[in-house]
Design a protein around this motif. Structure first.
Motif, mmCIF file in Angstrom:
data_model
loop_
_atom_site.group_PDB
_atom_site.id
_atom_site.type_symbol
_atom_site.label_atom_id
_atom_site.label_comp_id
_atom_site.label_asym_id
_atom_site.label_seq_id
_atom_site.Cartn_x
_atom_site.Cartn_y
_atom_site.Cartn_z
ATOM 1 N N ASP B 281 29.708 38.688 38.642
ATOM 2 C CA ASP B 281 30.656 39.430 37.813
ATOM 3 C C ASP B 281 31.453 40.480 38.787
ATOM 4 O OD1 ASP B 281 28.633 39.388 34.579
ATOM 5 O OD2 ASP B 281 30.121 37.957 35.838
ATOM 6 N N GLN B 282 30.651 40.979 39.561
ATOM 7 C CA GLN B 282 31.166 42.297 40.557
ATOM 8 C C GLN B 282 32.174 41.924 41.360
ATOM 9 O OE1 GLN B 282 27.966 44.300 42.656
ATOM 10 N NE2 GLN B 282 29.392 45.809 43.123
ATOM 11 N N GLU B 283 31.746 40.421 42.043
ATOM 12 C CA GLU B 283 33.151 40.088 42.924
ATOM 13 C C GLU B 283 34.224 39.558 42.055
ATOM 14 O OE1 GLU B 283 30.839 36.647 44.288
ATOM 15 O OE2 GLU B 283 30.393 37.758 46.179
ATOM 16 N N LEU B 284 34.386 38.987 40.844
ATOM 17 C CA LEU B 284 35.116 38.836 40.061
ATOM 18 C C LEU B 284 35.882 40.249 39.519
ATOM 19 C CD1 LEU B 284 36.831 37.052 38.060
ATOM 20 C CD2 LEU B 284 35.342 37.201 36.262
ATOM 21 N N ALA B 285 35.313 41.037 39.347
ATOM 22 C CA ALA B 285 35.892 42.447 38.966
ATOM 23 C C ALA B 285 36.926 42.974 40.280
ATOM 24 C CB ALA B 285 34.737 43.410 38.422
ATOM 25 N N VAL B 286 36.266 42.737 41.272
ATOM 26 C CA VAL B 286 36.975 43.337 42.519
ATOM 27 C C VAL B 286 38.338 42.369 42.632
ATOM 28 C CG1 VAL B 286 36.870 43.347 44.911
ATOM 29 C CG2 VAL B 286 34.956 44.262 43.584
ATOM 30 N N SER B 287 38.169 41.102 42.499
ATOM 31 C CA SER B 287 39.195 40.315 42.831
ATOM 32 C C SER B 287 40.284 40.421 41.580
ATOM 33 C CB SER B 287 38.688 38.805 42.531
ATOM 34 O OG SER B 287 37.833 38.462 43.704
ATOM 35 N N LEU B 288 39.803 40.820 40.494
ATOM 36 C CA LEU B 288 40.737 40.909 39.298
ATOM 37 C C LEU B 288 41.583 42.109 39.842
ATOM 38 C CD1 LEU B 288 38.766 40.105 36.151
ATOM 39 C CD2 LEU B 288 40.700 38.700 37.204
ATOM 40 N N ARG B 289 40.876 43.090 40.004
ATOM 41 C CA ARG B 289 41.542 44.384 40.365
ATOM 42 C C ARG B 289 42.822 44.213 41.513
ATOM 43 N NH1 ARG B 289 37.129 47.401 39.268
ATOM 44 N NH2 ARG B 289 36.166 46.918 41.426
ATOM 45 N N SER B 290 42.357 43.266 42.370
ATOM 46 C CA SER B 290 43.357 43.303 43.474
ATOM 47 C C SER B 290 44.460 42.455 43.116
ATOM 48 C CB SER B 290 42.449 42.444 44.740
ATOM 49 O OG SER B 290 43.544 42.070 45.671
ATOM 50 N N TRP B 291 43.979 41.227 42.395
ATOM 51 C CA TRP B 291 45.124 40.329 41.905
ATOM 52 C C TRP B 291 46.268 41.344 41.056
ATOM 53 C CZ3 TRP B 291 41.737 35.638 39.688
ATOM 54 C CH2 TRP B 291 40.999 35.422 40.842
ATOM 55 N N PHE B 292 45.908 41.998 40.021
ATOM 56 C CA PHE B 292 46.534 42.454 39.235
ATOM 57 C C PHE B 292 47.362 43.563 39.977
ATOM 58 C CE2 PHE B 292 46.523 40.883 34.927
ATOM 59 C CZ PHE B 292 45.111 40.124 34.839
ATOM 60 N N HIS B 293 46.867 44.269 40.836
ATOM 61 C CA HIS B 293 47.479 45.195 41.699
ATOM 62 C C HIS B 293 48.578 44.579 42.519
ATOM 63 C CE1 HIS B 293 48.334 47.711 44.992
ATOM 64 N NE2 HIS B 293 48.081 48.897 44.273
ATOM 65 N N ASN B 294 48.327 43.427 43.137
ATOM 66 C CA ASN B 294 49.458 42.962 43.874
ATOM 67 C C ASN B 294 50.477 42.402 42.934
ATOM 68 O OD1 ASN B 294 47.859 43.688 46.017
ATOM 69 N ND2 ASN B 294 47.041 41.679 46.548
ATOM 70 N N TRP B 295 50.114 41.651 41.778
ATOM 71 C CA TRP B 295 51.042 41.166 41.051
ATOM 72 C C TRP B 295 52.031 42.040 40.409
ATOM 73 C CZ3 TRP B 295 46.923 37.879 38.277
ATOM 74 C CH2 TRP B 295 46.379 36.597 39.163
ATOM 75 N N ALA B 296 51.437 43.390 40.067
ATOM 76 C CA ALA B 296 52.243 44.348 39.430
ATOM 77 C C ALA B 296 53.337 44.860 40.479
ATOM 78 C CB ALA B 296 51.290 45.495 39.024
ATOM 79 N N ALA B 297 52.652 44.979 41.745
ATOM 80 C CA ALA B 297 53.690 45.323 42.770
ATOM 81 C C ALA B 297 54.891 44.520 43.014
ATOM 82 C CB ALA B 297 52.630 45.765 43.952
ATOM 83 N N GLU B 298 54.483 43.112 42.692
ATOM 84 C CA GLU B 298 55.602 42.241 43.186
ATOM 85 C C GLU B 298 56.363 41.990 41.876
ATOM 86 O OE1 GLU B 298 56.402 40.792 45.787
ATOM 87 O OE2 GLU B 298 54.625 41.864 47.038
ATOM 88 N N GLY B 299 56.452 42.564 40.595
ATOM 89 C CA GLY B 299 57.126 42.592 39.528
ATOM 90 C C GLY B 299 56.753 41.471 38.837
ATOM 91 N N PHE B 300 55.423 40.830 38.584
ATOM 92 C CA PHE B 300 55.195 39.743 37.755
ATOM 93 C C PHE B 300 55.114 40.133 36.160
ATOM 94 C CE2 PHE B 300 54.747 37.526 41.333
ATOM 95 C CZ PHE B 300 53.747 36.833 41.877
ATOM 96 N N PHE B 301 54.919 41.419 35.987
ATOM 97 C CA PHE B 301 54.566 41.718 34.585
ATOM 98 C C PHE B 301 55.980 42.399 34.038
ATOM 99 C CE2 PHE B 301 50.659 40.012 35.058
ATOM 100 C CZ PHE B 301 49.899 40.496 36.127
ATOM 101 N N GLN B 302 56.343 42.204 32.846
ATOM 102 C CA GLN B 302 57.711 42.851 32.189
ATOM 103 C C GLN B 302 57.162 43.820 31.331
ATOM 104 O OE1 GLN B 302 60.472 39.793 31.105
ATOM 105 N NE2 GLN B 302 61.915 41.433 29.946
ATOM 106 N N ALA B 303 56.002 43.600 30.349
ATOM 107 C CA ALA B 303 55.528 44.368 29.341
ATOM 108 C C ALA B 303 54.133 44.097 28.744
ATOM 109 C CB ALA B 303 56.596 44.647 28.008
ATOM 110 N N VAL B 304 53.715 45.187 28.269
ATOM 111 C CA VAL B 304 52.438 44.785 27.341
ATOM 112 C C VAL B 304 52.902 44.240 25.846
ATOM 113 C CG1 VAL B 304 50.150 45.538 26.496
ATOM 114 C CG2 VAL B 304 51.060 46.412 28.698
ATOM 115 N N GLN B 305 52.360 43.021 25.560
ATOM 116 C CA GLN B 305 52.794 42.711 24.115
ATOM 117 C C GLN B 305 51.941 43.374 23.144
ATOM 118 O OE1 GLN B 305 53.112 38.422 24.936
ATOM 119 N NE2 GLN B 305 55.239 38.825 24.427
ATOM 120 N N GLU B 306 52.682 43.902 21.977
ATOM 121 C CA GLU B 306 51.776 44.334 20.973
ATOM 122 C C GLU B 306 51.321 43.208 20.202
ATOM 123 O OE1 GLU B 306 51.517 47.439 20.400
ATOM 124 O OE2 GLU B 306 52.644 47.860 22.296
#
Lengths: 329, 306
Positions: B281-306
């Motif tokens: 779980d801890q390794e997964l959490a670290v990986s997810l933070r890194s993934w989402f950080h990098n993907w956001a920096a690359e413009g992968f996400f457009q919006a949070v959907q309601e």
């Protein structure tokens, strides 16, 4: 050479004479955005931008903020017996509105039938049947676009035996009956006249001059038995002479240089269209020998277009089309 | 074969414009050239004439005959379209060599002639055509019987790159940045949905196509890059600042993004990734933070959907 008429009223369907323009080509995008050259106007290929959501459309919008722009299409297929493509026409209309295109042009030709597109400008028979067919379609297109259409005389490599009208007769009647404009391609006039052993001076003399909205100039390739409209070279002196004739008869209209293959840097293309200034004015006599810089530089003779390998090598094709290559990292 | 008494195909009588155009198109698009085109059943049904009777339909001059005139259009038809396909699939052309590429492209044009107003769609069916025909090279097949899969993968990649380059994007709006992702309350994360960038495409391949694409584009003139051995590869294609960018993904990353793109919640998407990720779980959490950080920096996400 015919004598240009004096005090020629200029109609151009009410459009302005924009001066000397250049076809917008991908290879020049960066130069134009960076250097903002002092060119009078640009012509853009409609099909390259009507679906664009990427850099081509972004560049076009930057250019439209600074320069007058007109649209020139290659897929209207006004002469085809296929139904008009209203999805295409809707996009054409939308693009023209978005970029405030001063006019919209295409070619007097067909590009395909039975739902296909050859992406070539195919010749039409010059008959009463074709004339009636084209006039009707031009009227429909003009109604849909809510503006007059401007049609260009394409370069042709054959004429149909059943043609009963000359090309200029057809064009003149079409323009009057459909109330449309003309894009007089002076190089195409020269190329087609050579290919069919006709008189280009008579053609220029005979088209309705007040309906000419724009000129095209371009280079071509000489295969001795025929010429091909390759758009890959300087304008040759005989074409400049025809341009001078056309300029005098129309009173002057927007002039555009097409250079679509082996495209040199932008300043060289721009310099070529600026040569047109030498051929404007009130001269009524045949021009003397042209200066050295107006002569075509020697080019190696390419292989014949009818050779079997001609299918595999596109360096000789008429009016090369433009396919924008992606920028990738 | 129509009889000479059949007026509709009599070359000496004026023809309906539709007949002339269909005849012309059949002749100039025939794969074997003008002569065969004129002789073809399709052309003969429209206008019945022999090869030496072309002047009944096409004017000729002493210096330039009717057949040669038609050949200008016939040769231009293929030359122009083959060039366009070559520019759309430059790396595939490199892999195959020009002659083999043109052979396959020529076959493609027979099966899928252009039906669009734009050349930008000419290659739309090329990967499908390669999958349908599973062509064999005229030489040896270095990758064995799965060689067509490599070609199909490469064609898919190049087609998607072209679509992403000139398709819709986010350059005129702000993509969702990492700070905005962090602003989502932790308790809301599992149920939140993310709208992925309209220009983001997710691809999986049987071969390391992305690596091959990179190597081939760097190749010097005349240098041939060896074809790779089979190995699955997962790739994201997106666009930022009008430039197409390629990202290799691990399979867990791919499954997570694929799940988000399908409209699943962030919680569901993470579960998809966790199932195949060998991590606590801890390794997964670290990986997810890194993934989402990098993907956001690359413009992968457009919006949070309601």
């Amino acid at each position: 050479m015919s004598q240009p008429k004096k005090s020629m009223p200029v109609s151009r369907l009410g459009h302005p004479n924009l001066g000397l323009g250049v076809g917008l080509r991908t290879t020049h995008f960066s130069y134009i955005l960076e250097h903002k050259p002092q060119v009078d106007w640009f012509e853009v290929i409609s099909e390259n931008f009507m679906d664009s959501g990427g850099r081509p459309r972004y560049v076009l919008e930057q250019i439209c903020e600074r320069y007058p722009v007109v649209m020139h299409g290659v897929s209207l297929s006004i002469g085809s017996t296929d139904p008009l493509d209203f999805e295409y026409l809707s996009k054409l209309r939308a693009l023209a509105k978005d970029i405030k295109a001063l006019w919209v042009s295409d070619h007097l030709c067909w590009t395909g039938v039975a739902g296909r597109n050859t992406h070539d400008l195919l010749p039409i028979p010059f008959t009463e049947e074709t004339l009636k067919h084209v006039v009707e379609r031009v009227r429909i297109v003009q109604d849909f676009l809510e503006r007059p259409l401007v049609l260009e005389n394409p370069s042709t490599y054959l004429m149909f035996s059943e043609s009963t009208l000359s090309e200029w007769e057809f064009i003149a009647r079409m323009a009057e009956e459909a109330d449309c404009g003309l894009l007089l391609d002076v190089n195409n006039t020269y190329v087609s006249s050579f290919n069919h052993e006709l008189d280009p001076v008579e053609f220029i003399d005979s088209v309705p001059h007040d309906r000419v909205v724009q000129f095209h100039l371009a280079g071509h390739s000489n295969y001795e038995t025929h010429l091909i409209d390759t758009h890959d070279n300087y304008v040759i002196p005989p074409v400049w002479e025809l341009y001078q004739q056309a300029h005098g008869l129309t009173g002057g209209v927007s002039t555009l240089l097409e250079w679509d293959a082996r495209i040199p840097p932008f300043p060289e293309v721009h310099a070529e269209v600026l040569k047109a200034k030498k051929f404007m004015g009130e001269r009524l006599q045949k021009p003397g020998p042209l200066a050295e810089e107006d002569l075509v530089p020697a080019q190696p003779m390419p292989q014949g277009a009818s050779a079997e390998h001609g299918r595999r090598d596109a360096s000789w094709v008429p009016h090369p089309l433009h396919h924008i290559v992606p920028e990738v990292r | 074969m129509p009889s000479p008494e059949d007026d509709s195909s009599d070359p000496t009588r004026p023809h309906d414009l539709d007949v002339v155009q269909r005849w012309f198109q059949a002749v100039v698009s025939h794969p074997s050239g003008v002569g065969e085109g004129v002789d073809s059943a399709q052309a003969q049904e429209l206008i019945c004439l022999k090869r030496d009777e072309l002047e009944k339909v096409v004017r000729s001059t002493r210096r330039f005959g009717a057949s040669e005139r038609l050949s200008v259009y016939a040769n231009a038809y293929y030359a122009r379209l083959l060039e366009c396909l070559g520019e759309s699939f430059t790396v595939l052309k490199h892999a195959l060599g020009e002659d083999t590429f043109n052979e396959f492209a020529f076959g493609y044009l027979q099966t899928y002639p252009s039906r669009s107003y734009t050349l930008n769609r000419l290659g739309e069916g090329f990967a499908r055509y390669l999958d349908e025909t599973r062509p064999r090279s005229s030489g040896t097949e270095p990758l064995g019987p799965d060689w067509p899969d490599f070609l199909i993968d490469l064609a898919r990649l190049e087609w998607v790159i072209g679509q992403v380059f000139d398709g819709p994007g986010l350059e005129q709006e702000d993509p969702l940045d990492y700070e905005s992702l962090q602003a989502i309350a932790p308790e809301q994360w599992p149920q939140a949905r993310l709208k992925l960038a309209v220009c983001l495409k997710l691809l999986q391949f049987s071969y390391p196509i992305n690596d091959y694409y990179t190597e081939a584009r760097r190749a010097r003139e005349g240098e041939k890059i060896p074809l790779p051995e089979a190995r699955r590869q997962f790739v994201a294609i997106s666009r930022r600042e009008y430039v197409v960018r390629r990202y290799e993904l691990s399979e867990p990353q791919y499954r997570l993004l694929e799940s988000l793109q399908a409209g699943q919640t962030i919680g569901q998407a993470i579960e998809c990734a966790a199932e195949i990720l060998d991590a606590d779980d801890q390794e997964l959490a670290v990986s997810l933070r890194s993934w989402f950080h990098n993907w956001a920096a690359e413009g992968f996400f457009q919006a949070v959907q309601e």
